[in-house]
Design an enzyme around this catalytic site. Structure first.
Site, PDB file in Angstrom:
ATOM      1  N   GLU A 277       0.896  -0.720   5.982  1.00  0.00           N
ATOM      2  CA  GLU A 277      -0.385  -0.210   5.482  1.00  0.00           C
ATOM      3  C   GLU A 277      -1.030   0.874   6.346  1.00  0.00           C
ATOM      4  O   GLU A 277      -2.258   1.010   6.332  1.00  0.00           O
ATOM      5  CB  GLU A 277      -1.356  -1.389   5.369  1.00  0.00           C
ATOM      6  CG  GLU A 277      -1.845  -1.993   6.720  1.00  0.00           C
ATOM      7  CD  GLU A 277      -1.075  -3.202   7.189  1.00  0.00           C
ATOM      8  OE1 GLU A 277       0.093  -3.380   6.783  1.00  0.00           O
ATOM      9  OE2 GLU A 277      -1.634  -3.999   7.979  1.00  0.00           O
ATOM     10  N   ASN A 278      -0.272   1.688   7.087  1.00  0.00           N
ATOM     11  CA  ASN A 278      -0.853   2.763   7.901  1.00  0.00           C
ATOM     12  C   ASN A 278      -1.955   3.488   7.143  1.00  0.00           C
ATOM     13  O   ASN A 278      -1.796   3.825   5.978  1.00  0.00           O
ATOM     14  CB  ASN A 278       0.228   3.761   8.266  1.00  0.00           C
ATOM     15  CG  ASN A 278       1.514   3.099   8.675  1.00  0.00           C
ATOM     16  OD1 ASN A 278       1.534   2.349   9.631  1.00  0.00           O
ATOM     17  ND2 ASN A 278       2.578   3.323   7.911  1.00  0.00           N
ATOM     18  N   GLU A 311      -0.435  -3.420   0.178  1.00  0.00           N
ATOM     19  CA  GLU A 311      -0.658  -2.404   1.213  1.00  0.00           C
ATOM     20  C   GLU A 311      -1.947  -1.633   0.929  1.00  0.00           C
ATOM     21  O   GLU A 311      -2.706  -1.306   1.837  1.00  0.00           O
ATOM     22  CB  GLU A 311       0.535  -1.447   1.314  1.00  0.00           C
ATOM     23  CG  GLU A 311       1.890  -2.120   1.531  1.00  0.00           C
ATOM     24  CD  GLU A 311       1.934  -3.136   2.661  1.00  0.00           C
ATOM     25  OE1 GLU A 311       1.167  -3.002   3.627  1.00  0.00           O
ATOM     26  OE2 GLU A 311       2.738  -4.091   2.557  1.00  0.00           O
TER      27      GLU A 311
HETATM   28 ZN    ZN Z   1       0.147  -7.334   4.893  1.00  0.00          ZN
END
Ligand code: ZN
Length: 870
Positions: A277-278, A311
């Protein structure tokens, strides 16, 4: 050098004397003595000589002067300086992954740290930090990968805005946040939202974008892009649609809007897990992005939808509010899994989705909780944090949120979440903060509830009932078995969703949540006309094992009449598990009440096809082994395999008259659609085909394979053929058709392992590892063989021990290049103590061989040590 007492607790270092991996403890947490106001990074990309220049603007926090301690691993320092003065000698000590500048050498006020280091992305096979995947530069920094990029306080409670400049001749240069300029050979990015280093990302490569737009409810225009390799553009439609639905849903259900001008997703082939999840730049395993009817199964489509949502949802639960330290991992993961589950329930059939989640929870989390790897949802110590991205932290973590919601009610839950976002936006928070929000929003005391976070183990809930003078009494008792390091478990609050049915099937008590808080507790229901039939723990309202000696006929009644669909399925499941346990232990025939109940479900075309398919799915062999072990027996994998086949044959024989018709009826005319209703029809169609194969030896499956126009049918029919002991020609045809598609060839490998005859498994898998397409350094490919091995229960646990040995050989080999993935796959052995002495000896020998390997990674060493019970 000994780490100073303010050293990051999340830094698992080697102890200097014995080189044994050392555990870090939650109790040792200390805040960072420096604030980081701004981060500026420049990357000059090169395969073996990437230069990373960093400028970190530090501000000491109040209190006595302290050393500056930065993490750094595998870096070649070129220059380090403070306020422009280069550091040398004693001013700069580097040891055990930590760089220390003594307090005496630091200015009293704010200062600028500068470093220039060199790294070699091309040599990075661990896929953590900056690495190459198929010619693309990409990063993976969670949990502690950023320290492989530059010196940094690599801990999630240090948050800062980032400016990034990338210099490279790659055509596409991406990082977090908003674009801030670009020219030939360079691009700049600015991420205004303070974030910890684990959310940093950089991608550089020859990629093409599939683009779309999203307008947030307050009118912000967001440019969406999914970046893939040329040729893959036509397989992004589904993922893009899932993204837009996720963005809308989070606005509508949680009031959460997106907060940047761009949202980028990149698909890469080499990735240790599912996706990351950047901030503003999610990086995905390509298998969780790319899908078309020809190449992806319905299960793939469903997973893609779920992970895209997961995400995306992290943007608020994880990124805007992050974790103070890695012990709090469930703060973001449990909540985000819960949110993706809610999303999927809204997008698809809620009961079907819940049943699927319950299956996963039991197969993975209960299994973990009952074995040597059991740990609390919030652990209080670890050696390697990568080993704690587990079913317990994720799936049980999500169950805790669901229980909280059912205890306080949906309205109070919504209020508490609003307060959570208000109070902690921009912060790194803890489970204590999370529970405090609920206490403040609802006035409830959650002291007892907190045990769910701190105590490992799956509680067992037993229940007896009584009926007298119009009063129905339920007596519950709870106990939680000991787990490693936690011998005694006090009672916890357990929400028990209950319904009562009349003997005619009407509901006399609609679903009501009982709150159990004692070790033993009685609930009375008065004024009933007849003895009711209880439907207990509806929807699996708590992650517990229900021990109930159900009177004869109760389960069959519930399978036919329960008004709660999850418990209706559960009744059939319990009947089937019981039946299989007795077939294995006592050699009895498949019971007719089960067969009749399943027949009624199959014939009921008022029921959702997906639900009917789930009811027909028999418990897995591992599930039966767990059931037998639980009942104090030693499971015999061969007998389990045989009993399950016997039950399938009996079911097929009984249903023979209706199977072909339902198989036909579920064929979807018209264009292919991956939606849940169409997928449900295909699932039921395949369930019928599986049973028909028991009777016709695969004749129908061969036709289906030849005519299939989608991957679900094609792969499903191929699996049937392999189960029937044939399919060689079809396997060859499948390979020839898909040789250019990595993701499909992964399926080709896996299906052969999953459906090999138990006594041939080791041989089949060994042959596959010699196949020219077995690119074992690619995690997806490695998993398609070695990860599938334990899924073939009777084969993995074959008395020869050959599969144990094979897996051990390959884990040792993989560990040298990719410790994280090797360690994850060692969980195949976590159930080894269930089995007989010979099998135990085989598994132990394999584990000890791994443990004895010189130079074993901290990751795999920790896992093997815990599995052996060291
Ligand atoms: Zn996660």
């Amino acid at each position: 050098m000994t780490p100073p007492d303010h050293a990051d607790p999340a830094a698992a270092t080697h102890s200097p004397d014995d080189d044994a991996p050392r555990a870090v403890h939650l109790a040792d947490y200390r805040p960072c003595p420096f604030r980081l106001d701004a981060v500026e990074l420049t990357f000059r990309l090169a395969l073996r000589t990437t230069r990373v220049l960093s400028r970190l603007h530090f501000v000491p926090v109040e209190g006595p002067a302290q050393d500056l301690v930065l993490h750094g691993e595998g870096l070649r320092p070129v220059r380090c300086a403070i306020d422009g003065v280069e550091l040398t000698g004693a001013a700069l000590q580097v040891a055990d992954g930590l760089l220390t500048v003594p307090a005496a050498r630091l200015p009293a006020g704010p200062f600028l740290w500068e470093a220039e280091v060199e790294i070699a992305p091309e040599d990075n096979t661990a896929l953590e930090g900056l690495y190459m995947s198929g010619g693309i530069y990409c990063t993976q920094c969670e949990a502690e990968g950023f320290r492989k990029i530059t010196f940094y306080p690599d801990r999630p409670d240090v948050m800062a805005p980032f400016r990034v400049r990338i210099e490279s001749d790659m055509p596409v240069l991406l990082s977090n946040g908003n674009p801030a300029g670009q020219g030939p050979g360079w691009a700049e990015w600015h991420d205004p939202w303070p974030k910890p280093a684990y959310l940093f990302a950089l991608v550089a490569g020859d990629l093409v974008a599939v683009r779309d737009r999203f307008t947030t409810r307050s009118g912000r225009e967001v440019a969406l892009a999914i970046w893939v390799r040329a040729g893959d553009e036509d397989r992004c439609t589904f993922a893009m649609d899932a993204l837009k639905r996720s963005m809308r849903w989070d606005e509508q259900v949680y009031g959460r809007e997106y907060d940047l001008d761009v949202f980028n997703i990149v698909a890469v082939d080499d990735f240790n897990m599912g996706a990351m999840e950047n901030k503003g730049l999610n990086i995905f395993n390509s298998k969780l992005v790319l899908a078309s009817r020809d190449t992806a199964t319905d299960a793939d489509f469903e997973r893609i939808e779920r992970v895209i949502a997961h995400e995306y949802f992290h943007n608020w639960t994880g990124n805007r509010i992050t974790c103070r330290d890695w012990f709090q991992l469930c703060l973001k993961e449990g909540l985000t899994v819960f949110r993706d589950q809610q999303f999927m329930c809204d997008m698809r059939s809620a009961p079907v989705k819940r049943i699927e989640d319950v299956l996963v929870l039991r197969a993975r989390q209960f299994r973990e909780d009952m074995g040597p790897l059991a740990h609390p949802v919030r652990p209080d110590s670890f050696v390697e944090i990568n080993n704690f991205y587990t079913a317990t932290v994720y799936e049980k973590g999500a169950e805790l949120i669901g229980m909280l919601r059912s205890l306080v009610g949906p309205d109070a839950y919504a209020r508490a979440l609003d307060l959570y976002f208000d109070r902690h936006d921009g912060q790194a928070a803890t489970i204590e903060d999370w529970l405090q929000v609920f206490e403040d929003a609802t006035g409830r005391d959650l002291t007892q509830f907190k045990r769910w976070y701190t105590d490992a183990g799956t509680p067992r809930l037993s229940v007896t009932d009584d009926w007298q003078d119009g009063t129905y009494t339920l007596t519950f008792a709870q106990t939680t078995p000991p787990t490693p390091g936690q011998p005694d478990k006090p009672p916890r609050v357990i929400p028990i969703a209950l319904g009562l049915l009349n003997p005619n099937g009407d509901e006399v008590l609609p679903t009501t949540v009982l709150e159990m808080t004692e070790a033993r507790q009685i609930f009375r229901f008065e004024g009933l006309a007849a003895r009711p039939i209880p439907s207990i723990l509806r929807g699996l309202s708590a992650p517990v094992v229900l021990d109930r000696q159900a009177p004869a006929g109760e389960r069959a009644f519930l399978l036919a009449h329960d008004t709660d669909p999850v418990n209706r399925w559960e009744a059939g499941r319990a009947l089937a598990k019981d039946a299989l346990a007795r077939m294995v232990a006592e050699g009895v025939d498949p019971p007719t009440d089960l067969l009749a109940g399943l027949e009624a479900v199959l014939r009921d075309d008022g029921l959702d096809p997906a639900f009917r398919a789930l009811c027909l799915r028999l418990p897995s062999e591992d599930d039966i082994a767990q059931t037998l072990h639980d009942a104090g027996r030693v499971p015999d994998p061969d007998a389990i395999h045989a009993a399950r086949r016997r039950l399938a044959l009996a079911l097929a024989t009984r249903l023979a008259p209706v199977l072909p018709a339902i198989h036909e009826q579920m064929d979807s005319p018209g264009p292919f659609s991956p939606d849940a209703a169409s997928a449900g029809r295909r699932a039921l169609r395949l369930a019928c085909l599986g049973l028909m194969t028991r009777l016709d030896g695969g004749a129908r499956a061969a036709q289906v394979f030849a005519q299939a126009d989608n991957m679900t049918e094609s792969l499903g029919a191929l699996a049937c053929l392999l189960d029937a002991g044939r399919g060689a020609e079809e396997l060859a045809a499948f390979h020839a058709r898909w040789r250019g598609n990595r993701l499909v060839i992964d399926k080709w490998f896996a299906v052969q392992v999953l459906h090999a005859a138990p006594d041939r498994l080791a041989g089949v898998a060994t042959a596959l590892t010699a196949h020219p397409d077995f690119d074992w350094k690619n995690p997806n490919r490695f998993r398609s063989v070695m990860g599938a091995l334990p899924e073939n229960h009777a084969g993995f646990h074959h008395a020869s021990g050959a599969a144990y040995g094979l897996l051990a050989d390959w884990l040792i080999r993989l560990d040298a290049v990719n410790p994280q993935t090797a360690a994850r796959m060692s969980t195949a052995f976590e159930t080894w103590r269930r089995y007989d002495a010979d099998r135990q000896a085989g598994a132990r020998a394999a584990l000890e061989r791994i443990a004895a390997k010189p130079g074993l990674s901290r990751d795999l060493a920790e896992m093997v040590g815990r599995i052996l019970g060291g």
